[in-house]
Design a protein around this motif. Sequence first.
Motif, PDB file in Angstrom:
ATOM      1  N   GLY A  57     -14.418  12.246  46.804  1.00 36.00           N
ATOM      2  CA  GLY A  57     -13.760  11.295  47.694  1.00 36.00           C
ATOM      3  C   GLY A  57     -13.361   9.993  47.033  1.00 36.00           C
ATOM      4  N   GLN A  58     -13.485   9.909  45.699  1.00 39.34           N
ATOM      5  CA  GLN A  58     -13.147   8.665  45.000  1.00 39.34           C
ATOM      6  C   GLN A  58     -12.307   8.921  43.759  1.00 39.34           C
ATOM      7  OE1 GLN A  58     -13.923   5.686  46.234  1.00 39.34           O
ATOM      8  NE2 GLN A  58     -15.293   6.338  47.866  1.00 39.34           N
ATOM      9  N   ASP A  59     -11.781  10.131  43.595  1.00 39.40           N
ATOM     10  CA  ASP A  59     -11.011  10.464  42.389  1.00 39.40           C
ATOM     11  C   ASP A  59      -9.556  10.026  42.580  1.00 39.40           C
ATOM     12  OD1 ASP A  59     -10.143  11.779  39.946  1.00 39.40           O
ATOM     13  OD2 ASP A  59     -11.826  13.154  40.164  1.00 39.40           O
ATOM     14  N   THR A 334      -4.444   2.719  53.087  1.00 41.19           N
ATOM     15  CA  THR A 334      -4.108   2.266  51.729  1.00 41.19           C
ATOM     16  C   THR A 334      -4.291   3.340  50.660  1.00 41.19           C
ATOM     17  OG1 THR A 334      -6.357   1.456  51.368  1.00 41.19           O
ATOM     18  CG2 THR A 334      -4.717  -0.138  52.193  1.00 41.19           C
ATOM     19  N   HIS A 335      -5.291   4.198  50.822  1.00 47.30           N
ATOM     20  CA  HIS A 335      -5.484   5.311  49.892  1.00 47.30           C
ATOM     21  C   HIS A 335      -6.544   6.254  50.463  1.00 47.30           C
ATOM     22  CE1 HIS A 335      -8.521   2.444  48.580  1.00 47.30           C
ATOM     23  NE2 HIS A 335      -8.978   3.208  47.598  1.00 47.30           N
ATOM     24  N   HIS A 336      -6.706   7.398  49.798  1.00 49.20           N
ATOM     25  CA  HIS A 336      -7.514   8.472  50.369  1.00 49.20           C
ATOM     26  C   HIS A 336      -9.016   8.272  50.188  1.00 49.20           C
ATOM     27  CE1 HIS A 336      -7.498   9.505  46.122  1.00 49.20           C
ATOM     28  NE2 HIS A 336      -8.545  10.263  46.344  1.00 49.20           N
ATOM     29  N   HIS A 337      -9.442   7.311  49.373  1.00 45.15           N
ATOM     30  CA  HIS A 337     -10.883   7.186  49.081  1.00 45.15           C
ATOM     31  C   HIS A 337     -11.675   7.132  50.384  1.00 45.15           C
ATOM     32  CE1 HIS A 337     -10.391   5.626  44.677  1.00 45.15           C
ATOM     33  NE2 HIS A 337     -10.051   6.895  44.847  1.00 45.15           N
ATOM     34  N   PHE A 338     -12.829   7.807  50.363  1.00 40.21           N
ATOM     35  CA  PHE A 338     -13.559   8.044  51.604  1.00 40.21           C
ATOM     36  C   PHE A 338     -13.927   6.763  52.352  1.00 40.21           C
ATOM     37  CE2 PHE A 338     -15.403  12.610  51.008  1.00 40.21           C
ATOM     38  CZ  PHE A 338     -14.118  13.108  51.093  1.00 40.21           C
ATOM     39  N   ASP A 339     -14.226   5.685  51.606  1.00 36.65           N
ATOM     40  CA  ASP A 339     -14.608   4.457  52.320  1.00 36.65           C
ATOM     41  C   ASP A 339     -13.394   3.803  52.986  1.00 36.65           C
ATOM     42  OD1 ASP A 339     -13.811   3.921  49.606  1.00 36.65           O
ATOM     43  OD2 ASP A 339     -14.623   1.890  49.775  1.00 36.65           O
ATOM     44  N   HIS A 340     -12.197   4.180  52.580  1.00 31.79           N
ATOM     45  CA  HIS A 340     -10.990   3.619  53.201  1.00 31.79           C
ATOM     46  C   HIS A 340     -10.332   4.588  54.179  1.00 31.79           C
ATOM     47  CE1 HIS A 340     -11.101  -0.087  50.926  1.00 31.79           C
ATOM     48  NE2 HIS A 340     -11.608   0.652  49.958  1.00 31.79           N
ATOM     49  N   SER A 341     -10.745   5.839  54.154  1.00 34.52           N
ATOM     50  CA  SER A 341     -10.160   6.825  55.073  1.00 34.52           C
ATOM     51  C   SER A 341     -11.180   7.334  56.094  1.00 34.52           C
ATOM     52  CB  SER A 341      -9.578   8.002  54.283  1.00 34.52           C
ATOM     53  OG  SER A 341     -10.585   8.649  53.519  1.00 34.52           O
ATOM     54  N   PRO A 413      -5.028   3.036  37.671  1.00 33.59           N
ATOM     55  CA  PRO A 413      -6.139   3.953  37.338  1.00 33.59           C
ATOM     56  C   PRO A 413      -7.169   4.100  38.444  1.00 33.59           C
ATOM     57  CG  PRO A 413      -6.336   1.888  36.121  1.00 33.59           C
ATOM     58  CD  PRO A 413      -5.026   1.815  36.849  1.00 33.59           C
ATOM     59  N   HIS A 414      -7.015   3.392  39.559  1.00 31.95           N
ATOM     60  CA  HIS A 414      -7.980   3.526  40.653  1.00 31.95           C
ATOM     61  C   HIS A 414      -7.693   4.750  41.517  1.00 31.95           C
ATOM     62  CE1 HIS A 414     -11.035   2.326  43.467  1.00 31.95           C
ATOM     63  NE2 HIS A 414     -10.185   2.490  44.455  1.00 31.95           N
ATOM     64  N   ALA A 415      -6.404   4.977  41.829  1.00 31.24           N
ATOM     65  CA  ALA A 415      -6.025   6.116  42.667  1.00 31.24           C
ATOM     66  C   ALA A 415      -4.522   6.333  42.520  1.00 31.24           C
ATOM     67  CB  ALA A 415      -6.375   5.871  44.130  1.00 31.24           C
ATOM     68  N   VAL A 432      -5.886  -3.362  48.285  1.00 28.52           N
ATOM     69  CA  VAL A 432      -7.327  -3.137  48.212  1.00 28.52           C
ATOM     70  C   VAL A 432      -7.683  -2.397  46.929  1.00 28.52           C
ATOM     71  CG1 VAL A 432      -7.467  -0.885  49.395  1.00 28.52           C
ATOM     72  CG2 VAL A 432      -9.368  -2.515  49.560  1.00 28.52           C
ATOM     73  N   ASP A 433      -8.836  -2.716  46.433  1.00 25.44           N
ATOM     74  CA  ASP A 433      -9.449  -2.081  45.258  1.00 25.44           C
ATOM     75  C   ASP A 433      -8.728  -2.374  43.947  1.00 25.44           C
ATOM     76  OD1 ASP A 433     -11.420  -1.129  46.840  1.00 25.44           O
ATOM     77  OD2 ASP A 433     -10.844   0.984  46.786  1.00 25.44           O
ATOM     78  N   ALA A 434      -7.396  -2.575  43.982  1.00 25.25           N
ATOM     79  CA  ALA A 434      -6.688  -2.901  42.745  1.00 25.25           C
ATOM     80  C   ALA A 434      -7.144  -4.265  42.233  1.00 25.25           C
ATOM     81  CB  ALA A 434      -5.181  -2.894  42.982  1.00 25.25           C
TER      82      ALA A 434
HETATM   83 ZN   LIG Z   1     -10.710   3.064  46.361  1.00 25.21          ZN
END
Ligand SMILES: [Zn+2]
Length: 479
Positions: A57-59, A334-341, A413-415, A432-434
């Motif tokens: 969930g964070q790749d 903003t992106h698929h990462h589990f904490d944001h989705s 490189p984050h997502a 976010v995250d960037a």
């Molecule tokens: Zn993220």
Amino acid sequence: MIRPTLFVIAAAAISACRQPPERQIVAAAAEALGGRSRILAVKTLIIEGEGTNGNLGQDMTMDAASQHFVVSGYKRSVDIVNLRARTEQTRTPNFAYFQGPQAQKQVLGVDGDVGYNVAPNGTATRVSNAVARDRRAEIYHHPLKIVRAALDPETKLASPRTAGHEQVVDITTADGLMFTLAIDATTKLPTWVVSMTDNTNLGDVLIETAFDDYQDVGGLKVPRRFTIKTDKYRTAELRVTRQTIDGETGDLTAPHAATSAPAIAAPPPATVTAEQLAKGIWFLGGQSHHSVLVEFADHLTLIEAPQNDTRALAVIAKAKSLRPDKPLTQVVNTHHHFDHSGGIRAAIAEGLTVITHTANASFYRDAAARPHTIVPDALAKAPKPLKVMPVDEELELKDATMTVNLYHVAGNPHADTLLMAHFPREKILVEVDAFSPGAAVQPYAVNLEENISRRGLKVDRIVPLHGTIVPYSELLKIQ
Ligand SMILES: [Zn+2]
């Protein structure tokens, strides 16, 4: 003397054959591993080795598997009688990790109902009941423990079956834990164990541990390779360098700081603050994951439904309370990462259209349809169809009163699925995250600045969905 002996052997053979098929599978596995009495005598296991941990969930995308942590110094000590386990390991990211490239030591434990982590400074903290349950179940994901449990007369065995080259049986322990065990039809050695758990994003998921490359240790056979999957995603692989049966594990009871802490039965309640940034734009903060509310002439759009139902529904309620006269119709992810989705399913349940990068569309279609029977969430209780508005490189959301442009943050490189939102009139950038102002390491910020420059965006303020609002000059300080 000969006759009675033969008779005894024959009687034993007949009684073995007369066992119901589910007992036959377990008896055959016990025999293959070293014998019932030897298995029942085992009290502790110590497993040492090395391997990898996945980044579920964070790749870079949901289906990518390029990122992992290299695991060294792995040592897992298990008291299989009293259901206590402690794993110590060092993990090193093979990717640009937000906490930096250095190796991290982890101590992860469970003692009955209490799960805990121990920080490098020795401080123990209790983990949630859900995590503790998963760690307790994990103790059974070892051939000796699962077969030992299956031999217990209090354990219920059911549904013996053959699947390909495996024999399979369902196991419910006396305390209600449920597993499925497969054994090789020829060698009778266990090949995998699965159990089911709840995942906020994926719903009901199977955790599978596959066993391979058996070796002899202390009169028993134990696997040298463990491969763990969560759903279809590989989450850990371990190559055993040493396995010790009934060795000295040390004290595996949970630290006092964990046992004396209150049980954590649910996510913490949400606190949502609102700060107006400009006409029609509100920053919804309060905890670790922020959102932004955008007002158009006839509707509202939310940027981000993070974490879980608790957070997402609280943010949605706050948004509606700020402008009760207009319908909230869209959420930008903003992106698929589990904490944001993690709040996307709640947003779907609220009828919102999900605006997200094209690469996420199929994953959210899948996520929206998944069963959540273990922990029914808002969407499970009130199913609604998913409406997706995909974004490739950019999408303009515009009417007479408001303009916001969504841009793909390319090459970050984050997502691979990262979107940022730019308000051209207000010169506000939401990301976010960037770039997380205040974070010790910023491995993704240079790429963010490149994306802003390449598009020629005018930015006065950066509104991050982690951390505090800062002037654009703060981003330029990152090299
Ligand atoms: Zn993220």
